[in-house]
Design a protein around this motif. Structure first.
Motif, mmCIF file in Angstrom:
data_model
loop_
_atom_site.group_PDB
_atom_site.id
_atom_site.type_symbol
_atom_site.label_atom_id
_atom_site.label_comp_id
_atom_site.label_asym_id
_atom_site.label_seq_id
_atom_site.Cartn_x
_atom_site.Cartn_y
_atom_site.Cartn_z
ATOM 1 N N PRO A 273 0.832 -1.208 0.000
ATOM 2 C CA PRO A 273 0.000 0.000 0.000
ATOM 3 C C PRO A 273 0.868 1.261 0.000
ATOM 4 N N VAL A 274 0.369 2.294 -0.668
ATOM 5 C CA VAL A 274 1.060 3.573 -0.770
ATOM 6 C C VAL A 274 0.601 4.482 0.360
ATOM 7 N N ASN A 275 1.536 5.021 1.131
ATOM 8 C CA ASN A 275 1.185 6.003 2.162
ATOM 9 C C ASN A 275 0.943 7.341 1.473
ATOM 10 N N THR A 276 -0.189 7.963 1.770
ATOM 11 C CA THR A 276 -0.541 9.215 1.093
ATOM 12 C C THR A 276 -1.478 10.035 1.972
ATOM 13 N N THR A 277 -1.943 11.141 1.406
ATOM 14 C CA THR A 277 -2.909 12.005 2.081
ATOM 15 C C THR A 277 -4.080 12.259 1.141
ATOM 16 N N VAL A 278 -5.160 12.772 1.689
ATOM 17 C CA VAL A 278 -6.320 13.132 0.867
ATOM 18 C C VAL A 278 -5.901 14.182 -0.162
ATOM 19 N N GLU A 279 -5.153 15.181 0.270
ATOM 20 C CA GLU A 279 -4.744 16.258 -0.636
ATOM 21 C C GLU A 279 -3.889 15.731 -1.783
ATOM 22 N N PRO B 134 -5.470 12.154 -9.098
ATOM 23 C CA PRO B 134 -6.351 10.984 -8.950
ATOM 24 C C PRO B 134 -5.909 9.758 -9.749
ATOM 25 N N SER B 135 -5.472 9.945 -10.976
ATOM 26 C CA SER B 135 -5.118 8.796 -11.823
ATOM 27 C C SER B 135 -3.906 8.029 -11.286
ATOM 28 N N ASP B 136 -3.062 8.684 -10.506
ATOM 29 C CA ASP B 136 -1.904 8.006 -9.924
ATOM 30 C C ASP B 136 -2.312 6.976 -8.877
ATOM 31 N N PHE B 137 -3.514 7.113 -8.320
ATOM 32 C CA PHE B 137 -3.945 6.250 -7.224
ATOM 33 C C PHE B 137 -5.071 5.283 -7.602
ATOM 34 N N HIS B 138 -5.707 5.505 -8.737
ATOM 35 C CA HIS B 138 -6.861 4.689 -9.129
ATOM 36 C C HIS B 138 -6.499 3.201 -9.151
ATOM 37 N N GLY B 139 -7.288 2.392 -8.420
ATOM 38 C CA GLY B 139 -7.093 0.952 -8.381
ATOM 39 C C GLY B 139 -6.022 0.484 -7.408
ATOM 40 N N LYS B 140 -5.334 1.417 -6.785
ATOM 41 C CA LYS B 140 -4.258 1.052 -5.866
ATOM 42 C C LYS B 140 -4.755 0.962 -4.428
ATOM 43 N N GLU B 141 -3.971 0.284 -3.625
ATOM 44 C CA GLU B 141 -4.248 0.231 -2.192
ATOM 45 C C GLU B 141 -3.411 1.317 -1.530
ATOM 46 N N VAL B 142 -4.049 2.104 -0.671
ATOM 47 C CA VAL B 142 -3.377 3.218 -0.010
ATOM 48 C C VAL B 142 -3.554 3.131 1.508
ATOM 49 N N VAL B 143 -2.691 3.848 2.199
ATOM 50 C CA VAL B 143 -2.821 4.011 3.646
ATOM 51 C C VAL B 143 -2.921 5.508 3.905
ATOM 52 N N VAL C 241 -16.432 2.470 13.205
ATOM 53 C CA VAL C 241 -15.863 3.821 13.260
ATOM 54 C C VAL C 241 -16.954 4.866 13.470
ATOM 55 N N GLY C 242 -18.099 4.674 12.842
ATOM 56 C CA GLY C 242 -19.192 5.631 12.984
ATOM 57 C C GLY C 242 -19.610 5.853 14.420
ATOM 58 N N ALA C 243 -19.584 4.798 15.208
ATOM 59 C CA ALA C 243 -19.974 4.901 16.616
ATOM 60 C C ALA C 243 -18.972 5.709 17.441
ATOM 61 N N GLN C 244 -17.750 5.840 16.939
ATOM 62 C CA GLN C 244 -16.696 6.539 17.677
ATOM 63 C C GLN C 244 -16.422 7.946 17.143
ATOM 64 N N ALA C 245 -17.004 8.282 16.004
ATOM 65 C CA ALA C 245 -16.728 9.570 15.357
ATOM 66 C C ALA C 245 -17.191 10.739 16.217
ATOM 67 N N PRO C 246 -16.472 11.859 16.163
ATOM 68 C CA PRO C 246 -15.287 12.112 15.343
ATOM 69 C C PRO C 246 -14.059 11.412 15.921
ATOM 70 N N VAL C 247 -13.258 10.830 15.008
ATOM 71 C CA VAL C 247 -12.110 10.042 15.436
ATOM 72 C C VAL C 247 -11.018 10.067 14.362
ATOM 73 N N ARG C 248 -9.783 9.982 14.824
ATOM 74 C CA ARG C 248 -8.648 9.873 13.908
ATOM 75 C C ARG C 248 -8.450 8.393 13.590
ATOM 76 N N VAL C 249 -8.228 8.094 12.296
ATOM 77 C CA VAL C 249 -8.156 6.716 11.828
ATOM 78 C C VAL C 249 -6.959 6.533 10.899
ATOM 79 N N LYS C 250 -6.340 5.362 10.999
ATOM 80 C CA LYS C 250 -5.362 4.935 9.992
ATOM 81 C C LYS C 250 -6.091 3.918 9.136
ATOM 82 N N LEU C 251 -6.319 4.271 7.876
ATOM 83 C CA LEU C 251 -7.165 3.495 6.979
ATOM 84 C C LEU C 251 -6.360 2.937 5.817
ATOM 85 N N THR C 252 -6.490 1.635 5.588
ATOM 86 C CA THR C 252 -5.943 1.001 4.387
ATOM 87 C C THR C 252 -7.151 0.714 3.498
#
Length: 115
Positions: A15-21, A27-36, A74-85
């Motif tokens: 998986p590629v470590n990245t950010t939303v920004e 977008p095309s660099d990440f399409h179909g890839k697994e990210v963290v 996660v919804g039950a705990q929101a707002p919450v910081r998450v590490k998502l793959t």
């Protein structure tokens, strides 16, 4: 030789470590890839479940696919910081299509709530 090949393959498919920004910028660099991504899920219910880099509700976000246990846990705990793959579908945030409701921009594979 086999060990070296295995290590190279694991690195290629890791998986590629990245950010939303970063994802929104290319977008095309990440399409179909697994990210963290480490970010904030402010709420997760109905048509609203997204991750953003900052706790600010106006920060850019990516929608998390519905229909997974992620909403319940996660919804039950929101707002919450998450590490998502997750696996990326950039169709809706690439600008080519307009998507409504809760597009599956990120399909969760695993996550960890960060306290």
């Amino acid at each position: 030789m086999i060990l070296a090949s295995s290590i190279i393959l694991a690195a290629l498919f890791a998986p590629v470590n990245t950010t939303v920004e970063e994802m929104k910028a290319a977008p095309s660099d990440f399409h179909g890839k697994e990210v963290v991504i480490e970010g904030w899920v402010m709420r997760c219910q109905g048509y609203d479940c997204a991750i953003r880099d900052h706790r600010d509700m106006d920060a850019p976000s990516l929608s998390i696919a519905s229909g997974t246990i992620f909403d319940t846990v996660v919804g039950a705990q929101a707002p919450v910081r998450v590490k998502l793959t997750a696996t990326v579908d950039a169709t809706c945030f690439s600008g080519e299509f307009v998507c409504t409701d809760r597009p599956p921009e990120l399909t969760p594979k695993k996550w960890k709530v960060k306290y």
